[in-house]
Enzyme design. Structure first.
Site, short mmCIF file in Angstrom:
data_model
loop_
_atom_site.label_atom_id
_atom_site.label_comp_id
_atom_site.label_asym_id
_atom_site.label_seq_id
_atom_site.Cartn_x
_atom_site.Cartn_y
_atom_site.Cartn_z
N GLY A 118 0.27 -1.06 -0.39
CA GLY A 118 -0.18 0.07 0.00
C GLY A 118 0.75 1.63 -0.40
O GLY A 118 2.12 1.43 -0.30
N ASN A 119 0.23 2.49 0.18
CA ASN A 119 0.87 3.94 0.42
C ASN A 119 0.34 4.42 1.57
O ASN A 119 -0.52 3.89 1.64
CB ASN A 119 0.40 4.30 -1.07
CG ASN A 119 -0.11 4.39 -1.36
OD1 ASN A 119 -0.78 5.44 -1.17
ND2 ASN A 119 -0.57 4.30 -2.23
N TYR A 120 1.52 5.47 1.72
CA TYR A 120 1.11 6.89 2.54
C TYR A 120 -0.47 7.08 2.83
O TYR A 120 -0.72 8.66 3.38
CB TYR A 120 2.05 7.29 3.08
CG TYR A 120 2.88 6.50 3.70
CD1 TYR A 120 2.73 5.95 4.48
CD2 TYR A 120 4.24 7.20 2.58
CE1 TYR A 120 3.52 5.34 6.06
CE2 TYR A 120 5.42 6.53 3.39
CZ TYR A 120 4.98 5.66 4.44
OH TYR A 120 6.35 5.24 5.52
N ALA A 157 -4.01 7.38 -5.24
CA ALA A 157 -2.03 7.15 -5.19
C ALA A 157 -2.97 5.34 -5.47
O ALA A 157 -2.64 4.66 -4.14
CB ALA A 157 -1.81 7.60 -4.27
#
Ligand code: CTP
Length: 396
Positions: free
Chosen positions: A208-210, A276
């Site tokens: 995943g990402n922030y 994102a």
């Protein structure tokens, strides 16, 4: 037009405060949620008990509740409001607002308000005509505040002239007209993606990402407030929205997001790709937890995820507009313009991780908008809701 709107009704100390009771009743009747903020001298003219009974909320007047020490946050109130109406606005409150004299809760709330502000002056004709009041009112106009001009008529002093606070019915009409004029996306269907995507490795792990989803949700709320029907395809985030007209479709992976976007976009006038999205997903999902001792160091083979913006760019028809985001760390401008062309976008919004306060997780952002016709529009560091407004104003 006022249904569901959050309105701060600011009452300062003048005889016309009695009319604020009718104004409050009319706003509540029109479906608005009203929070009254009253100055200490306002309470000499009208009691908080009447106002809280009519608004259904405790009236805010002091910075603290004396016995409990509870702090009343003017900042939170300023963010909550869709509009702030100060009626009556005395010469003294007008002077304080114009010059930032933050010595009571009404003025601090005014200074923190992000929403449009409407000021209904009420005072004696000589005070109204004084150059100092005139200058202060001009200052308030220059800040973008709306002045609901006082009418001519008999005043509390029994003199006849300009200074009577506008009638409550007229103030309500003024606000309704204002909100109607803000509905510049009425009837439009808008698709927005937000948040990160999670690409599952095993039942407990993912790639995943922030991304917090804050920017996408702020855009969805801005677009919905302007009258559009919003389909918000959201990756896993911890935020929610209560703004009506937003249909939130929760997804987890890029593939699920892609599927929902392909379904929704053909009926939309506008698509804003804020998510994102993970560019890669594990080629295989392991359906039992990968064990450290037993399985050794795993090698996770990745496959490419679909590029959602690019695939919508391919099916985009005349009359549809598609907007993308680019979060870059270097060669920002050329990377952003390249993505604009590659994905057949109409605009791309660049935020750079080089800028403090921009990008993931923050409440602020700093953007530059690039258009397909070579436009380049930079903006300063702002809250994400103010950035959302800039983006929509630019696109429209
Ligand atoms: N985007 C998308 N689908 C993807 C990746 C990105 O729809 N699989 C969208 C994003 O929502 C954003 C824009 O494309 O609006 C640019 O995203 P970004 O991650 O900056 O670009 P990438 O295409 O991933 O390119 P790169 O990895 O080279 O930065």
């Amino acid at each position: 037009m006022l249904k569901g709107k959050h309105i701060i009704l600011g009452i300062s100390g003048g005889i016309a405060a009695y009319k604020s009771v009718s104004l409050l009743r009319l706003l509540v009747k029109a479906g608005a949620e009203v929070q009254v903020v009253i100055t200490p001298s306002g309470k000499e003219f009208i009691t908080p008990v009447t106002l809280s009974a009519l608004s259904g909320k405790p009236v805010v007047s002091e910075f603290f509740t004396a016995n409990s020490g509870e702090w009343h946050s003017h900042v939170d109130l300023g963010l909550w409001a869709d509009a702030m109406v100060i009626a009556p606005a005395t010469a003294s409150s007008i002077a304080k607002m114009a010059n930032g004299v933050a010595d009571n809760m009404l003025i601090t709330t005014y200074l923190s308000a992000k929403a449009p502000v409407f000021i209904a002056p009420a005072m004696d004709l000589d005070m109204m005509a004084h150059p100092s009041t005139k200058r202060n009112i001009e200052l308030l106009k220059s800040y973008g505040n709306h002045i609901i001009e006082p009418a001519e008529g008999e005043l509390a002093s029994h003199l006849i002239g300009k200074g009577r606070m506008e009638e409550p019915e007229e103030i309500v009409k003024y606000l309704s007209r204002f909100f109607a004029s803000q509905q510049d996306l009425k009837g439009q269907n808008v698709l927005i993606t937000a948040g990160p995507t999670y690409e599952k490795i095993d039942p407990v792990r993912f790639i995943g990402n922030y991304s917090s989803g804050k920017m996408g949700y702020a855009i969805a709320e801005e677009v919905a407030r302007r009258g559009a029907n919003v389909t918000l395809v959201s990756g896993p985030v911890s935020i929610t929205t209560k703004v009506p007209n937003i249909n939130v479709i929760k997804v987890e992976s890029a593939r699920e997001m892609h599927e929902q976007c392909l379904k929704a976009f053909p009926n939309c006038n506008l698509g804003i790709m804020c998510a994102a999205i993970a560019d890669y997903a594990p080629a295989e999902y392991v359906d039992a937890k990968i064990k450290r001792e037993k399985d050794g160091i795993p090698v996770i083979k990745l496959i490419k995820n679909p590029d959602i913006a690019a695939s919508l760019g391919q099916i985009k028809k005349d009359g549809q507009k598609l907007i993308g985001f680019a979060l870059e760390t270097n060669n920002e401008e050329s990377n952003a313009v390249d993505k604009l062309k590659r994905k057949n976008l109409d605009y791309i919004i660049l935020n750079s991780l080089q800028d403090d306060g921009a990008g993931f997780g923050t409440d602020t952002n700093k953007i530059t908008i690039y258009g397909k016709n070579g436009e380049k529009i930079p903006f300063g560091l702002k809250t994400k809701s103010a950035v959302a407004k800039d983006i929509i104003d630019t696109i429209i």
